[in-house]
Design an enzyme around this catalytic site. Structure first.
Site, PDB file in Angstrom:
ATOM      1  N   LYS A  47       0.841  -1.195   0.000  1.00 52.03           N
ATOM      2  CA  LYS A  47       0.000   0.000   0.000  1.00 52.03           C
ATOM      3  C   LYS A  47       0.872   1.238   0.000  1.00 52.03           C
ATOM      4  CE  LYS A  47      -3.964   2.078   0.502  1.00 52.03           C
ATOM      5  NZ  LYS A  47      -3.637   2.942  -0.633  1.00 52.03           N
TER       6      LYS A  47
ATOM      7  N   LYS B 284       4.764   2.389   8.786  1.00 53.54           N
ATOM      8  CA  LYS B 284       3.566   3.129   9.168  1.00 53.54           C
ATOM      9  C   LYS B 284       2.376   2.201   9.403  1.00 53.54           C
ATOM     10  CE  LYS B 284       3.750   6.920   6.749  1.00 53.54           C
ATOM     11  NZ  LYS B 284       3.527   7.912   5.686  1.00 53.54           N
TER      12      LYS B 284
ATOM     13  N   LYS C  42       5.421   2.323  -2.645  1.00 54.16           N
ATOM     14  CA  LYS C  42       5.339   3.724  -3.061  1.00 54.16           C
ATOM     15  C   LYS C  42       5.626   3.783  -4.549  1.00 54.16           C
ATOM     16  CE  LYS C  42       4.659   7.788  -1.150  1.00 54.16           C
ATOM     17  NZ  LYS C  42       3.837   8.100   0.031  1.00 54.16           N
TER      18      LYS C  42
ATOM     19  N   THR D 283      -5.358  12.519   6.750  1.00 53.21           N
ATOM     20  CA  THR D 283      -3.971  12.638   7.215  1.00 53.21           C
ATOM     21  C   THR D 283      -3.813  13.839   8.155  1.00 53.21           C
ATOM     22  OG1 THR D 283      -3.303  11.711   5.103  1.00 53.21           O
ATOM     23  CG2 THR D 283      -1.565  12.665   6.455  1.00 53.21           C
TER      24      THR D 283
ATOM     25  N   ASN E 190      -2.854  19.240   0.711  1.00 52.37           N
ATOM     26  CA  ASN E 190      -3.825  18.358   1.359  1.00 52.37           C
ATOM     27  C   ASN E 190      -3.538  18.191   2.849  1.00 52.37           C
ATOM     28  OD1 ASN E 190      -5.494  16.274   2.038  1.00 52.37           O
ATOM     29  ND2 ASN E 190      -4.506  14.751   0.745  1.00 52.37           N
TER      30      ASN E 190
ATOM     31  N   SER F 226      -7.076   5.229   4.118  1.00 47.41           N
ATOM     32  CA  SER F 226      -7.014   4.365   2.932  1.00 47.41           C
ATOM     33  C   SER F 226      -7.540   2.970   3.263  1.00 47.41           C
ATOM     34  CB  SER F 226      -5.574   4.215   2.454  1.00 47.41           C
ATOM     35  OG  SER F 226      -5.142   5.398   1.881  1.00 47.41           O
TER      36      SER F 226
HETATM   37  P1  NAD Z   1       0.180  18.320  -1.775  1.00 43.33           P
HETATM   38  O1  NAD Z   1       0.733  18.255  -3.147  1.00 43.33           O
HETATM   39  O2  NAD Z   1      -1.288  18.380  -1.594  1.00 43.33           O
HETATM   40  O3  NAD Z   1       0.786  19.593  -1.011  1.00 43.33           O
HETATM   41  C1  NAD Z   1       2.148  19.843  -0.907  1.00 43.33           C
HETATM   42  C2  NAD Z   1       2.323  21.260  -0.367  1.00 43.33           C
HETATM   43  O4  NAD Z   1       3.722  21.504  -0.216  1.00 43.33           O
HETATM   44  C3  NAD Z   1       1.808  22.354  -1.296  1.00 43.33           C
HETATM   45  O5  NAD Z   1       1.244  23.408  -0.530  1.00 43.33           O
HETATM   46  C4  NAD Z   1       3.068  22.836  -2.008  1.00 43.33           C
HETATM   47  O6  NAD Z   1       2.949  24.187  -2.445  1.00 43.33           O
HETATM   48  C5  NAD Z   1       4.058  22.702  -0.867  1.00 43.33           C
HETATM   49  N1  NAD Z   1       5.439  22.626  -1.330  1.00 43.33           N
HETATM   50  C6  NAD Z   1       5.952  21.993  -2.418  1.00 43.33           C
HETATM   51  N2  NAD Z   1       7.281  22.216  -2.503  1.00 43.33           N
HETATM   52  C7  NAD Z   1       7.603  22.991  -1.451  1.00 43.33           C
HETATM   53  C8  NAD Z   1       8.794  23.556  -0.993  1.00 43.33           C
HETATM   54  N3  NAD Z   1       9.955  23.374  -1.642  1.00 43.33           N
HETATM   55  N4  NAD Z   1       8.744  24.306   0.131  1.00 43.33           N
HETATM   56  C9  NAD Z   1       7.593  24.495   0.793  1.00 43.33           C
HETATM   57  N5  NAD Z   1       6.424  23.973   0.410  1.00 43.33           N
HETATM   58  C10 NAD Z   1       6.432  23.249  -0.707  1.00 43.33           C
HETATM   59  O7  NAD Z   1       0.834  17.084  -0.986  1.00 43.33           O
HETATM   60  P2  NAD Z   1       0.321  16.426   0.366  1.00 43.33           P
HETATM   61  O8  NAD Z   1      -0.553  15.295   0.022  1.00 43.33           O
HETATM   62  O9  NAD Z   1      -0.175  17.500   1.258  1.00 43.33           O
HETATM   63  O10 NAD Z   1       1.671  15.796   0.938  1.00 43.33           O
HETATM   64  C11 NAD Z   1       2.579  16.550   1.733  1.00 43.33           C
HETATM   65  C12 NAD Z   1       3.523  15.600   2.461  1.00 43.33           C
HETATM   66  O11 NAD Z   1       2.781  14.731   3.299  1.00 43.33           O
HETATM   67  C13 NAD Z   1       4.384  14.692   1.600  1.00 43.33           C
HETATM   68  O12 NAD Z   1       5.610  14.447   2.238  1.00 43.33           O
HETATM   69  C14 NAD Z   1       3.583  13.402   1.567  1.00 43.33           C
HETATM   70  O13 NAD Z   1       4.388  12.279   1.256  1.00 43.33           O
HETATM   71  C15 NAD Z   1       3.114  13.377   2.987  1.00 43.33           C
HETATM   72  N6  NAD Z   1       1.946  12.527   3.211  1.00 43.33           N
HETATM   73  C16 NAD Z   1       0.795  12.726   2.538  1.00 43.33           C
HETATM   74  C17 NAD Z   1      -0.296  11.937   2.818  1.00 43.33           C
HETATM   75  C18 NAD Z   1      -1.615  12.179   2.164  1.00 43.33           C
HETATM   76  O14 NAD Z   1      -2.586  11.541   2.572  1.00 43.33           O
HETATM   77  N7  NAD Z   1      -1.729  13.064   1.198  1.00 43.33           N
HETATM   78  C19 NAD Z   1      -0.206  10.914   3.769  1.00 43.33           C
HETATM   79  C20 NAD Z   1       0.995  10.739   4.461  1.00 43.33           C
HETATM   80  C21 NAD Z   1       2.073  11.565   4.169  1.00 43.33           C
END
Ligand code: NAD
Length: 433
Positions: free
Chosen positions: A68, A92, A104, A202, A233, A375
């Protein structure tokens, strides 16, 4: 941001924990190697030329259940990064106590330079190339950075078409039985057939974990200032739920930079729903200085992401990319609590330095596990052909995360160690026996 060798760094963390707690080095080394590394070529016709992108799907470990993990579309996606992220997914799921393994995937691309049609074609091509290893009881992708329910819906559509084709040509070597069963359970984070609370799960989970920590530390949320890096997100929903619980969100940022609002030297807490409305309208946070029910520029300031990380706040929430807190800035970090909502935002060197300084770090494998739990609920409802309401889903996520937090907290107390080490130990105890 140095993101090189991130898998080596992830390994190093676990090997240290293994050594300290007498976990067999041979078994640990064997566990660390992913079960499968698939690297695919994704040609995309741009009209004037054909560009070939690189795609990955890495299946790390399925001891506890089907693989996953999310799919990331970003220029920094690499085999090394995807390997580290797949390993963290295995850990996790183990910490959350849900029957999933770790995987991944991703594509090395900046999706912002593609048209919607090109993005759809690339998403479908990715599924065509990795189809053989996906399935509701084999490997279940989900959204991650720059992928969203719309992209996942294109992927599901392509997956369903390919499954039907495979069913018709039985004997083609496909596992037809599994491809036929509940194809919608082959992906999570969908718009159609999705979990009503998946998008916020999340960020919501992160706040549940923060609440448990604050309760243990006997602190008052209303007195705590929080800075959140990343307003996607995860970052937006974290900021939104935390502000509803009374925390003062004083700085947020996206890839273009961050915002704060000040009166003299004092931060004014941001109005997160208004900031979000403004960002949706303008496309970025720049100028979205919203507080007390209005957005205006008085007291508003743009800051860089580097400056945000070094603000004098109580709680720092990196919710964007890996390795943003590292040996270059660790000495300037002033927060006493770090909630790792992104995956791997604190480098191993910075982790040792900060923990020795007394900073409490809640590890990504606990803090952001609301996503994998959400999920899991989506997968379960697709399999059982039922639907959780948003309230039911959030209540389930809360109860699973509260239990995981207690398990990690108790293990940390028992071993007189910090929460990051205890999270790793809990996962390894379940995965390596
Ligand atoms: P997303 O694409 O929705 O948002 C990412 C955010 O980070 C955006 O606001 C973007 O502008 C910002 N960003 C990108 N590059 C940047 C930089 N250099 N400096 C500062 N900000 C920057 O992605 P997400 O789903 O919110 O995921 C964010 C993190 O959380 C990632 O590490 C992801 O692996 C982790 N994560 C996400 C989920 C999930 O359910 N979406 C679950 C577990 C972990």
């Amino acid at each position: 941001m140095d993101n090189s060798n991130i898998y080596q760094k992830a390994k190093q963390d676990l090997l240290e924990v293994g050594k300290k707690y007498n976990i067999s080095e041979d078994k640990l080394e064997e566990f660390l190697v992913p079960d499968k590394v698939l690297e695919v070529k994704l040609p995309l016709n741009l009209g004037s030329e054909i560009i070939v992108f690189k795609g990955y799907r890495i299946q790390h470990n399925n001891k506890l259940g089907p693989y996953k993990g999310g799919l990331r579309f970003h220029p920094q996606v690499s085999r090394d990064e995807t390997m580290a992220l797949s390993l963290w997914m295995s850990l996790k799921a183990a910490v959350a106590g849900i029957p999933f393994g770790g995987a991944k995937g991703g594509v090395t691309v900046d999706p912002k330079v593609l048209t919607e049609k090109q993005l759809e074609e690339l998403s479908r091509e990715y599924v065509r190339k990795v189809f053989d290893i996906l399935g509701p009881d084999k490997d279940i992708p989900a959204p991650d950075i720059n992928t969203n329910p719309k992209i996942i819906d294109w992927m599901v559509d392509e997956y369903v078409k390919l499954s039907q084709k495979a069913t018709h040509s039985a004997g083609s070597g496909q596992d037809v039985k599994s491809q036929k069963s509940q194809p919608y359970a082959a992906f999570t984070g969908k718009k159609a057939h999705g979990l009503s609370a998946r998008i916020e799960s999340t960020g919501f989970g992160g706040v549940i974990v923060l609440e448990k920590l604050i309760e243990k530390l006997n602190l008052n949320p209303k007195e705590l200032q929080v800075a959140v890096m990343g307003f996607g997100n995860v970052g937006y929903h974290f900021a939104d739920f935390a502000s509803k619980k009374g925390y003062k969100i004083v700085a947020v940022s996206d890839s273009k930079g961050g915002i704060v609002k000040k009166n003299k030297d004092k931060f004014i807490p941001l109005d997160i729903p208004l900031v979000n409305e403004c960002k949706q309208e303008k496309g970025s946070l720049a100028g979205c200085y919203c507080a007390g029910g209005v957005c205006d520029t008085r007291g508003g300031q743009m800051i860089t992401n580097e400056e945000l990380l070094e603000l004098p706040v109580d709680i720092l929430v990196p919710a964007a990319l890996e390795n943003v807190i590292n040996e270059n800035n660790m000495q300037n970090i002033k927060a006493k609590i770090i909630i790792e909502m992104a995956n791997g935002p604190v480098s191993p060197k910075a982790y040792h330095y900060l923990v020795n300084k007394g900073v409490i770090i809640v590890s990504d494998i606990l803090a952001n596990s609301g996503g994998i739990v959400g999920s899991y609920l989506e997968w379960e409802q697709n399999f059982k052909n039922m639907k959780f309401s948003q309230k039911e889903a959030l209540a389930k996520i809360q109860s699973i995360l509260e239990k995981s937090f207690d398990n990690v907290w108790n293990l940390a107390k028992k071993n007189k160690t910090n929460l990051v080490e205890a999270s790793y130990l809990l996962a390894l105890e379940k995965l390596i026996k």
